[in-house]
Design a protein around this motif. Sequence first.
Motif, PDB file in Angstrom:
ATOM      1  N   LEU A 181     -28.810 -35.987  14.897  1.00  0.00           N
ATOM      2  CA  LEU A 181     -30.435 -36.192  14.388  1.00  0.00           C
ATOM      3  C   LEU A 181     -30.513 -37.660  15.007  1.00  0.00           C
ATOM      4  CD1 LEU A 181     -30.525 -35.313  10.821  1.00  0.00           C
ATOM      5  CD2 LEU A 181     -31.064 -34.025  12.742  1.00  0.00           C
ATOM      6  N   GLU A 182     -31.619 -37.883  15.856  1.00  0.00           N
ATOM      7  CA  GLU A 182     -31.843 -39.211  16.521  1.00  0.00           C
ATOM      8  C   GLU A 182     -32.885 -39.984  15.531  1.00  0.00           C
ATOM      9  OE1 GLU A 182     -32.673 -39.072  20.526  1.00  0.00           O
ATOM     10  OE2 GLU A 182     -30.768 -38.053  21.103  1.00  0.00           O
ATOM     11  N   VAL A 183     -32.505 -41.173  15.140  1.00  0.00           N
ATOM     12  CA  VAL A 183     -33.571 -41.959  14.249  1.00  0.00           C
ATOM     13  C   VAL A 183     -33.655 -43.365  15.167  1.00  0.00           C
ATOM     14  CG1 VAL A 183     -33.889 -43.116  12.220  1.00  0.00           C
ATOM     15  CG2 VAL A 183     -32.556 -40.821  12.432  1.00  0.00           C
ATOM     16  N   ILE A 198     -30.249 -44.488   5.140  1.00  0.00           N
ATOM     17  CA  ILE A 198     -29.969 -43.025   5.597  1.00  0.00           C
ATOM     18  C   ILE A 198     -29.013 -42.300   4.738  1.00  0.00           C
ATOM     19  CG2 ILE A 198     -29.263 -41.903   7.484  1.00  0.00           C
ATOM     20  CD1 ILE A 198     -30.575 -44.010   9.381  1.00  0.00           C
ATOM     21  N   GLN A 227     -31.809 -46.854  19.134  1.00  0.00           N
ATOM     22  CA  GLN A 227     -31.618 -45.440  18.861  1.00  0.00           C
ATOM     23  C   GLN A 227     -30.396 -45.214  17.995  1.00  0.00           C
ATOM     24  OE1 GLN A 227     -33.415 -42.874  19.746  1.00  0.00           O
ATOM     25  NE2 GLN A 227     -34.870 -43.882  20.853  1.00  0.00           N
ATOM     26  N   THR A 243     -31.834 -29.635   9.221  1.00  0.00           N
ATOM     27  CA  THR A 243     -32.337 -30.462  10.192  1.00  0.00           C
ATOM     28  C   THR A 243     -33.767 -30.983   9.589  1.00  0.00           C
ATOM     29  OG1 THR A 243     -31.222 -29.263  11.898  1.00  0.00           O
ATOM     30  CG2 THR A 243     -33.065 -30.592  12.669  1.00  0.00           C
ATOM     31  N   PHE A 244     -34.607 -29.940   9.592  1.00  0.00           N
ATOM     32  CA  PHE A 244     -35.882 -30.271   8.851  1.00  0.00           C
ATOM     33  C   PHE A 244     -36.030 -31.024   7.530  1.00  0.00           C
ATOM     34  CE2 PHE A 244     -37.061 -26.073  11.115  1.00  0.00           C
ATOM     35  CZ  PHE A 244     -37.147 -26.786  12.384  1.00  0.00           C
ATOM     36  N   ALA A 246     -33.401 -33.016   6.392  1.00  0.00           N
ATOM     37  CA  ALA A 246     -32.832 -34.228   6.765  1.00  0.00           C
ATOM     38  C   ALA A 246     -33.857 -35.351   7.462  1.00  0.00           C
ATOM     39  CB  ALA A 246     -31.738 -34.041   7.331  1.00  0.00           C
ATOM     40  N   ASN A 247     -34.486 -34.705   8.222  1.00  0.00           N
ATOM     41  CA  ASN A 247     -35.469 -35.613   8.913  1.00  0.00           C
ATOM     42  C   ASN A 247     -36.651 -36.006   7.898  1.00  0.00           C
ATOM     43  OD1 ASN A 247     -34.390 -35.764  11.619  1.00  0.00           O
ATOM     44  ND2 ASN A 247     -35.171 -33.881  12.235  1.00  0.00           N
ATOM     45  N   LYS A 248     -36.994 -35.051   7.012  1.00  0.00           N
ATOM     46  CA  LYS A 248     -37.982 -35.186   6.108  1.00  0.00           C
ATOM     47  C   LYS A 248     -37.686 -36.403   5.263  1.00  0.00           C
ATOM     48  CE  LYS A 248     -41.057 -33.254   2.823  1.00  0.00           C
ATOM     49  NZ  LYS A 248     -41.487 -32.017   2.106  1.00  0.00           N
ATOM     50  N   ILE A 250     -35.161 -38.436   5.433  1.00  0.00           N
ATOM     51  CA  ILE A 250     -35.039 -40.015   6.172  1.00  0.00           C
ATOM     52  C   ILE A 250     -36.350 -40.655   6.406  1.00  0.00           C
ATOM     53  CG2 ILE A 250     -34.417 -41.204   8.272  1.00  0.00           C
ATOM     54  CD1 ILE A 250     -32.076 -38.878   8.585  1.00  0.00           C
ATOM     55  N   LYS A 251     -37.304 -39.969   6.791  1.00  0.00           N
ATOM     56  CA  LYS A 251     -38.777 -40.613   7.022  1.00  0.00           C
ATOM     57  C   LYS A 251     -39.305 -40.940   5.638  1.00  0.00           C
ATOM     58  CE  LYS A 251     -43.296 -39.710   8.823  1.00  0.00           C
ATOM     59  NZ  LYS A 251     -44.139 -40.103   7.662  1.00  0.00           N
TER      60      LYS A 251
END
Length: 274
Positions: A181-183, A198, A227, A243-244, A246-248, A250-251
């Motif tokens: 995952l890129e943040v 995170i 990055q 994936t979905f 975790a991204n949610k 983190i945001k």
Amino acid sequence: MEFDKLNEYFQIAIDKAVFYLPRIIAAGFILWIGFKIVRKLVQLISTALKKTGFSETLRPFLSSTASIILKGTVLFVIASVLGADLTGLVAILAAAGFAVGMALQGSLGNFASGILILTLKPYKIGDWIQVEDKFGRVEEIGIFSTDVLTPGNKILIIPNSKVTDSVVTNYSEKGMIRLELEVTMPYEESFPKVQQIISSALQGVPKILESPRPEIGILNFDSHNIQLIVRPYVLPDDFWEVTFTANKAIKRAFNKSNIAVAYSEGIEIGSIGE
């Protein structure tokens, strides 16, 4: 005069019968015994293949191939006993085999690759694999192709020659896979602070494995922001769901902690919504 001709023909028929009858009887006996032996040998071959761990897809094919070859051998022996000239037949079969081989060159390559895959087993049904840029779960391994189900619920039919000629990534071999995952974070923000945010967000994401622990680090520096790379470990079947999620997560954590981001169209720092 006619009686003499009939007598001559009758004598020729008797001579032919005397000459061929023993051969016909011998050919019939060979056919009966030969096919019984072939049946027993095929059963032994099938049992041996099962004990040595050959796949269920490959065993019937190899047994059928062995049966055809052995029965063909029996028929060649019978033709030889009957006195047939096999030289021409062998030449015709060789020419036909060459022509078919040239016409089916691609299919034969896929066939040979299928035998290698089913024998060496670089992956099995249910494994998550990636071949070149094609990613999905193996649904079926055939003699000529491998069927892969993508996360988008599409079936990819990948020729087996593509598999053996490419680098295959088997995500299921170790029982778990690592997400990438890129943040991004702004330059003026504290990395240890963002790292902790995170990490805390990932702890609330179900199906992320506790061991190995997720990795969070700086990937590179660009003109607008830093990055970051976030690498949690999950089971292969949970790849897209985590994936979905975790991204949610983190945001949402960035929003609650007021972490700003830099937009690519300018250098001005802006807020991030929930």
